[in-house]
Design an enzyme around this catalytic site. Structure first.
Site, PDB file in Angstrom:
ATOM      1  N   HIS A 174       0.761  -1.156   0.024  1.00  0.00           N
ATOM      2  CA  HIS A 174       0.013   0.031  -0.058  1.00  0.00           C
ATOM      3  C   HIS A 174       0.876   1.126  -0.136  1.00  0.00           C
ATOM      4  O   HIS A 174       0.556   2.392  -0.738  1.00  0.00           O
ATOM      5  CB  HIS A 174      -0.990  -0.010   1.081  1.00  0.00           C
ATOM      6  CG  HIS A 174      -1.864   1.026   1.301  1.00  0.00           C
ATOM      7  ND1 HIS A 174      -3.284   0.886   1.392  1.00  0.00           N
ATOM      8  CD2 HIS A 174      -1.702   2.402   1.743  1.00  0.00           C
ATOM      9  CE1 HIS A 174      -3.655   2.360   1.473  1.00  0.00           C
ATOM     10  NE2 HIS A 174      -2.654   2.886   1.656  1.00  0.00           N
ATOM     11  N   GLU A 175       1.975   1.115   0.922  1.00  0.00           N
ATOM     12  CA  GLU A 175       2.823   2.438   1.014  1.00  0.00           C
ATOM     13  C   GLU A 175       3.655   2.686   0.008  1.00  0.00           C
ATOM     14  O   GLU A 175       4.031   3.570  -0.585  1.00  0.00           O
ATOM     15  CB  GLU A 175       3.502   2.318   2.379  1.00  0.00           C
ATOM     16  CG  GLU A 175       2.706   2.475   3.509  1.00  0.00           C
ATOM     17  CD  GLU A 175       1.793   3.637   3.759  1.00  0.00           C
ATOM     18  OE1 GLU A 175       1.993   4.688   3.089  1.00  0.00           O
ATOM     19  OE2 GLU A 175       0.559   3.528   4.244  1.00  0.00           O
ATOM     20  N   HIS A 211       2.242   4.467  -2.911  1.00  0.00           N
ATOM     21  CA  HIS A 211       2.069   5.945  -2.535  1.00  0.00           C
ATOM     22  C   HIS A 211       3.477   6.127  -3.158  1.00  0.00           C
ATOM     23  O   HIS A 211       3.497   7.306  -3.721  1.00  0.00           O
ATOM     24  CB  HIS A 211       1.922   6.208  -1.185  1.00  0.00           C
ATOM     25  CG  HIS A 211       0.319   6.211  -0.800  1.00  0.00           C
ATOM     26  ND1 HIS A 211      -0.763   6.707  -1.607  1.00  0.00           N
ATOM     27  CD2 HIS A 211      -0.085   5.383   0.367  1.00  0.00           C
ATOM     28  CE1 HIS A 211      -1.914   6.301  -0.721  1.00  0.00           C
ATOM     29  NE2 HIS A 211      -1.436   5.602   0.266  1.00  0.00           N
TER      30      HIS A 211
END
Length: 425
Positions: free
Chosen positions: A67-68, A71
């Site tokens: 998820h990170e 980003h």
């Protein structure tokens, strides 16, 4: 949130674990191995449940990391720097340097995280179906089904329109595009985050008094985190707008008092520390080049018996680790580079590379305290893509002035809010 355990780099971005991750791993393993899995799939050995729980916890952490990383990848494609990614108690943090330059970029960076979680949820669901189709033990398919549900819930939670969650960034992008004012949009998203945090705290207390202790505790803890992070984000937005257009040369302490790398700690104490109200001492070598930075904190860490034999070069922060700037650089851009520096100082060099000044904690505190006394022209309030990147994470600098007599104090509010993206899971 700083890393305690380095996991290396992903796409050139440092990745690490905060020690608080141990807490969430233990909670997950205990809850799954002695709660969820035995109830859903009875009749197996304790070792099987524990093994499935450990694998589930590790895959959950991998999901947070993905998820990170998503980003970070999209942020880098839009010209933003990434200080690092840290997994911690409440999820993951991708620390971005700067802010998107357009609502579209803001939307893409924010949206890719939940999108990644949804995709992972679909992949885990597909694996669960495939494992079930080949008549594998139900515990295995149940483990992947659990991960599918958790990832979808993670995406849904992060899409709540409240900063600093990803949904808050999406809300900010929408309001930015509508109002053409990034600062106003960011403040609105931060206030929505604070309201949502208070709601979670209230729900947590209701659960506590209703007998749902652990669930209520987690809701209250996440709510408290959101309230603090949203409040900090609003403060940072306002500070960033106030500092827009201010250059390093307007803030720096000029003509700093310097020392030689071969001078002993005891010599520095006798010559300067006890005579001058300074907390930072740049080192200049025989060639006049900047050779490191010694702070009062580094001096104090040297045992008294070793001060007469310890050279300043042995305790200095090396030049490569000290942020540098030129007088004409924007202060907000320098503050980003200072965010990862434990000493919280920067040196200012001229075009020839000679040391001409320092930017110290007190310098930053002073400019924040006096910025509202400055004439608004020629600095205009930032709007849209004109907004410069925000100040770095960490507390508001304070303490003795490294370039002159001690003065100043903490900035209003006491903190400079974090600039990194923070997602609570």
């Amino acid at each position: 949130m700083r890393s305690s355990i380095s996991l290396g780099r992903v796409g050139g971005v440092p990745v690490g674990l905060n020690i608080s991750v141990v807490v969430i791993v233990v909670i997950l393993v205990v809850g799954l191995a002695f709660g969820r899995f035995p109830i859903a799939f009875p009749g197996l050995s304790t070792a099987a449940y524990v093994l499935a729980a450990v694998v589930s916890a590790l895959l959950f952490l991998a999901s947070l990391l993905a998820h990170e990383v998503a980003h970070a990848i999209v942020a880098k494609r839009h010209g933003l720097g990434v200080n690092g990614i840290t997994l911690w108690l409440l999820g993951g943090v991708a620390e971005l340097r700067g802010e998107p330059r357009s609502p579209g970029a803001d939307l893409k960076i924010a949206g890719v995280g939940p999108l990644t979680s949804v995709v992972l949820g679909g992949l885990f669901a597909l694996v669960a179906w495939g494992v079930s189709a080949i008549a594998a033990p139900p515990l295995i398919s149940g483990m992947f089904a659990y991960l599918a549900v958790v990832n979808v819930l993670l995406a849904v939670f992060n899409l709540v329109p409240a900063a600093p969650l990803d949904g808050g960034r999406v809300l900010r992008a929408f309001l930015w595009a509508r109002w053409h004012d990034r600062m106003r949009a960011a403040v609105a998203a931060a206030r929505a985050g604070r309201v949502f945090g208070y709601v979670l705290i209230a729900l947590g207390f209701l659960n506590l008094v209703s007998g749902l202790g652990l669930q209520g505790f987690w809701l209250a803890l996440i709510g408290l985190f959101l309230v603090n992070a949203a409040t900090a984000e609003e403060q940072q937005t306002q500070i960033d707008a106030a500092l827009h257009g201010i250059t390093v040369g307007e803030v720096m302490s000029r003509d700093p008092v310097v020392a030689h790398p071969d001078e002993t700690v005891a010599g520095l104490i006798d010559r300067l520390v006890l005579r001058r109200h300074l907390s930072t001492y740049p080192l200049l070598g025989d060639d006049g080049r900047f050779a490191g930075l010694v702070t009062l904190g580094r001096v104090r860490r040297v045992p008294p018996d070793d001060r007469a034999i310890t050279r300043l070069r042995d305790i200095a922060c090396p030049p490569s680790d000290v942020p540098t700037a030129h007088p004409g650089d924007q202060l907000t851009e320098l503050l980003q580079r200072m965010s990862g520096d434990a000493d919280g100082r920067a040196v200012v060099l001229d075009d020839a590379g000679r040391l001409i000044g320092l930017v110290t904690p007190t310098d930053i505190s002073r400019i924040i305290q006096t910025v509202d006394l400055r004439a608004r022209e020629p600095y205009r309030t930032p709007r849209g893509a004109d907004l410069a990147p925000p100040p770095p994470a960490g507390r508001t600098p304070g303490g003795p002035d490294s370039g002159g007599p001690a003065s100043g104090g903490p900035a209003p509010g006491g903190t400079v809010p974090p600039s990194g993206r923070r997602d609570a899971a």
